[in-house]
Design a protein around this motif. Structure first.
Motif, short mmCIF file in Angstrom:
data_model
loop_
_atom_site.label_atom_id
_atom_site.label_comp_id
_atom_site.label_asym_id
_atom_site.label_seq_id
_atom_site.Cartn_x
_atom_site.Cartn_y
_atom_site.Cartn_z
N ILE A 108 0.89 -1.29 0.05
CA ILE A 108 0.00 -0.08 0.00
C ILE A 108 0.94 1.16 0.00
O ILE A 108 0.53 2.16 -0.76
CB ILE A 108 -0.99 0.00 1.27
CG1 ILE A 108 -2.03 -1.11 1.11
CG2 ILE A 108 -1.66 1.30 1.37
CD1 ILE A 108 -2.71 -1.35 2.36
N ARG A 109 1.97 1.22 0.67
CA ARG A 109 2.73 2.35 0.84
C ARG A 109 3.50 2.72 -0.59
O ARG A 109 3.69 3.82 -0.95
CB ARG A 109 3.91 2.24 1.81
CG ARG A 109 4.89 3.38 1.97
CD ARG A 109 5.61 3.14 3.19
NE ARG A 109 6.70 4.49 3.29
CZ ARG A 109 6.27 5.58 4.02
NH1 ARG A 109 5.11 5.81 4.50
NH2 ARG A 109 7.47 6.42 4.01
N LEU A 110 3.71 1.56 -1.14
CA LEU A 110 4.62 1.63 -2.56
C LEU A 110 3.53 2.19 -3.48
O LEU A 110 3.84 2.98 -4.35
CB LEU A 110 4.85 0.32 -3.20
CG LEU A 110 5.59 0.17 -4.38
CD1 LEU A 110 6.72 0.91 -4.61
CD2 LEU A 110 5.70 -1.23 -4.79
N VAL A 111 2.34 1.53 -3.60
CA VAL A 111 1.25 2.32 -4.37
C VAL A 111 1.16 3.76 -4.11
O VAL A 111 0.84 4.73 -5.15
CB VAL A 111 -0.04 1.40 -4.51
CG1 VAL A 111 -1.13 2.21 -5.18
CG2 VAL A 111 0.05 0.08 -4.90
N ASN A 112 0.77 4.22 -2.72
CA ASN A 112 0.65 5.58 -2.46
C ASN A 112 1.85 6.52 -2.94
O ASN A 112 1.60 7.67 -3.00
CB ASN A 112 0.21 5.62 -1.11
CG ASN A 112 -1.09 5.06 -0.75
OD1 ASN A 112 -1.75 5.09 -1.79
ND2 ASN A 112 -1.50 4.53 0.61
N THR A 113 3.28 6.18 -2.61
CA THR A 113 4.06 6.87 -2.62
C THR A 113 5.13 6.63 -3.70
O THR A 113 5.93 7.41 -4.21
CB THR A 113 5.13 6.75 -1.13
OG1 THR A 113 5.78 5.49 -1.15
CG2 THR A 113 4.19 7.04 0.00
#
Length: 597
Positions: free
Chosen positions: A164-169
């Motif tokens: 999720i962090r990779l997708v968001n950032t």
């Protein structure tokens, strides 16, 4: 020119050579490898190294600063001590698992991206479980399986947060995380599980007592401290950690007081001591960060010493419960003396290692005017002295003589225990050797008159309370319920549900499928008769019989099918059962794909 290599690579690659070596050569190699890693650490300058391109990202195996170096130093020191303690073990598999475990912990410490961190995180879980399973008892197999399942669940939470962090950032860089988003919650949950933060802690007290004598020493040092490291790196100043840490400190002491198994008692003390570190992470001040790092360093040394001494008792006496032991001071006086050094260190007695580290976190709470937190941490410190320095040694080494014929453990075990004891005293007497490697410059002075008098007052009053209540502090043949009760009972209930109600309720789709399969096989054997039967059925509905057949023969065909009608030819099936089932599945999928989805 490459001046250093990732410490994890040395340990992990070196582990694969262990099964190829024998005898003294293998023992020398086991001791040499952590020394090589330590020398390698001395050449590691601060900065970023070993960056490897991976698709459009970068894998960083060498994020080096004072925080990672502090943990790296103590991990390698404890690896050497643990290997020396286990040098008499002949099974290469145990040494292999230990080296993989240590190597993956070092990989986490120097990881600069979430992808490599996650890979090492999972290697750490899967390698450490063998240190439990190698005990080769049913309790160890069961505890190891629960340990693995819990850590897999924690790893999945961590992985979900990373994705999720990779997708968001769009970044996999490992560093400070803004707390409040879904990815931060999932990552924090994965980290807290490894830190054994209640209610995610029961895997530790469940599994560590069932590990091998030598395996428990490694387990006590690495998993929870790597979790403290990543919390320091990613979640500094998150306020909820202050209160979780303070609760951990008291919770671990209370449950340790209830234990009869000496290693289970020490396992709960790990939870208590890690609570100080977690609280320091939550405070996030310079003093608190230095305190958490310093306390992780000293905790690895004194807790390793305590587990080594407890393991020596189990190894030589064959008993592990307070109610089964007693009188060992006569036959194991050296072990008793070394144990007391570890016990006084964990109790934060002046001139022992815990005094110069634990007091930093407690003082940080006072400086931040966190009166309740300060009180809880102080009470937990008194409880630790009561349990580790008074109750356990009294009932194991003194109390009534259980008549156990024991002797001191092998020389390699005594040397390892002696080295750990020496380091605990050295740090306690000369704290500058520890303060010099902490993340921030240290202006904290532990040895003030006020601090020493205050610490001694607490410990002396605790000792007085112990002797007044001595009759009520003995061990009992009982198991204290903990949060692992929920997943133990829950898993049994789940298996019952799967085996009984669910299997019964789900049998009808299987019956339908098998009936359909039998029908299609019959259809493949008798295609022309089937067509005639279906066409004839329509005629029968109109005329009351099949053309050219008497009514009773027509009724028999309808009731029993053409396959049972006298004279009906049987042809060879053009397809088998497996093919029929595949065709059913593919047909159902095609219908779903084109008409439903």
């Amino acid at each position: 020119m490459i001046e250093w290599v990732p410490p994890a690579a040395i340990m992990i690659v070196g582990a694969f050579l262990i099964p190829l070596l024998k005898g003294k050569v293998k023992q020398a190699y086991l001791l040499l490898l952590p020394l090589i890693v330590f020398i390698n650490l001395l050449y590691m300058g601060e900065g970023t190294g070993w960056v490897i391109p991976f698709m459009e990202y970068s894998l960083i195996f060498g994020q080096v600063d004072k925080l990672s170096m502090a943990f790296g130093y103590v991990f390698v020191i404890m690896a050497f001590i643990g290997i020396l303690y286990a040098l008499h073990i002949r099974e290469s598999g145990q040494h292999f698992a230990a080296f993989m475990y240590v190597g993956s912990a070092l990989g986490v410490v120097f990881a600069g991206d979430f992808f490599s961190l996650f890979v090492f995180w999972e290697i750490m879980a899967f390698s450490s479980v063998f240190l439990i399973w190698y005990n080769k008892e049913k309790a160890s197999r069961d505890a190891g399986l629960r340990y693995l399942l819990v850590h897999v669940a924690g790893g999945l939470s961590l992985l979900a947060g990373i994705i999720i962090r990779l997708v968001n950032t769009g970044s996999i860089e490992f560093g400070p995380i803004d707390f409040g988003s879904l990815d931060s919650y999932l990552i924090l949950l994965g980290f807290m599980l490894n830190a054994a933060v209640p209610p995610l802690h029961a895997w530790l007290s469940d599994a560590y007592p069932e590990a091998t004598v030598t395996g428990a020493v490694f387990l006590s040092a690495f998993t929870t401290k790597t979790a403290v490291y990543v919390l320091l790196r990613a979640f500094l100043g998150v306020e909820i950690l202050i209160w979780l840490g303070a609760f951990m400190a008291v919770f671990g002491v209370v449950y340790a007081l209830l234990q009869n198994d000496i290693r289970r008692l020490l396992a709960y003390e790990i939870i208590s001591q890690v609570g100080y570190m977690v609280a320091g992470v939550g405070m996030g001040t310079i003093l608190a960060v230095n305190g958490s790092t310093a306390h992780a360093f000293t905790h690895i040394l004194y807790k390793g010493l305590l587990f080594m001494c407890a393991g020596a008792v189990i190894h030589m006496a064959g008993k592990r419960k307070l109610t089964e032991l007693g009188g060992l001071y006569k036959t194991m006086p050296i072990t008793l003396g070394l144990y007391m050094i570890g016990a006084l260190s964990i109790s934060a007695l002046p001139f022992f290692s815990g005094f110069v580290s634990k007091s930093m976190v407690v003082s940080a709470a006072a400086h931040e005017h966190l009166a309740v937190v300060w009180l809880l941490l102080t009470l937990a410190s008194a409880g630790t002295f009561l349990i580790a320095a008074l109750r356990l040694p009294y009932f194991v080494f003194f109390a009534r003589d259980a008549g156990i014929k024991a002797k001191e453990p092998p020389v390699n075990m005594l040397l390892a225990m002696g080295l750990a004891a020496f380091l605990n005293i050295l740090i306690g007497v000369y704290p500058a050797i520890l303060y010099g490697i902490l993340p921030y410059p240290v202006d904290y002075v532990p040895y003030t008159g006020e601090h020493i008098v205050w610490a001694l007052q607490i410990l002396l009053f605790t000792a007085l309370g112990f002797f007044l209540l001595l009759g009520k502090l003995g061990g009992e043949h009982a198991i204290s319920l903990d949060t692992d009760w929920f997943y133990r009972k829950g898993s049994r209930s789940f298996m019952w549900f799967v085996e009984k109600p669910l299997s019964a309720a789900s049998q009808w789709p299987v019956d339908i499928l098998m009936r359909l399969k039998d029908y299609l096989i019959w259809l493949g054997k008798n295609p022309t008769q089937a067509i005639f039967l279906y066409a004839g059925t329509i005629v029968f509905k109109i005329l009351g019989r099949f053309p050219g057949m008497p009514p009773h023969a027509s009724e028999r065909i309808l009731e029993e099918g053409w396959s049972n009608y006298p004279g009906e030819p049987v042809r060879k099936s053009p397809v088998g059962d497996s093919v029929i089932l595949v065709l059913i599945f593919m047909t159902a999928y095609a219908i779903y794909y084109y008409f439903v989805s």
